[in-house]
Write an enzyme that holds these catalytic residues in place. Sequence first.
Site, PDB file in Angstrom:
ATOM      1  CG  ASP A   1      42.183  54.387  58.229  1.00 57.73           C
ATOM      2  OD1 ASP A   1      41.882  54.060  59.392  1.00 57.73           O
ATOM      3  OD2 ASP A   1      41.981  55.528  57.760  1.00 57.73           O
TER       4      ASP A   1
HETATM    5 MG   LIG Z   1      41.828  57.377  58.848  1.00 56.09          MG
END
Ligand SMILES: [Mg+2]
Length: 230
Positions: free
Chosen positions: A11
């Site tokens: 991420d």
């Molecule tokens: Mg994040």
Amino acid sequence: MPVNKPLVFLDLDDTILDFTWAERRALSIAFREVGLEPTPELLERYHEINISQWELLEEGVLTRDQVLVRRFALLFAERGICHSAEQLGERYEFLLRDGHRFIPGAEELLRSLQGRARLFIASNGCAAVQDARIASAGLEKYFEGIFISERLGADKPSSEYFRRCFAAIPDFDPAMAWMVGDSLTSDIRGGRDAGLHTCWFNVRGRPPRADIVPDYEIRDLAELPPLLGL
Ligand SMILES: [Mg+2]
């Protein structure tokens, strides 16, 4: 392309780059430009509303464009502020492209994994904003691929998002693949449902959720390479 290396979807926001810092910086400028004092309390309330709206996107209730405007419209309605949510949202998105700050340990992690793992960015952000932030931080050199949900036409945690990522990766082996991120609702739920190993980067010590249990939980990015067998 060697296929015996671990493959890691990372991420971006609040895992590699400090989005909380970037958000507060861009919001403070945008608010001041329209005569609003960016008090810590106002920024915190925006942050809460923003997260709740992205969770509605993750659940398929809202579209990206709705989220981008609604987070400001709801804040302004709550505070009796008379200003265009569309205008402020556009200005904020523009300001967000400038500057970056790494999460502590993120650059060290990327340098450590480079060449030893296949790295991919898996982000739910807006393409124009994320492209600029990735370029500003010089991240391209670490990653074999960058998957921004707006460009893929599907968002984490949907299985469609991950299916499209997998399809774009040569020699993809799910048994070697990990999803690492700070969000239980998008990163861990999505990774789990897609059949990946999951690692929750819980730097802020947030409480666990009984319905979304990661395979591993770390507080420091330096804990990741040993989990990958590196
Ligand atoms: Mg994040």
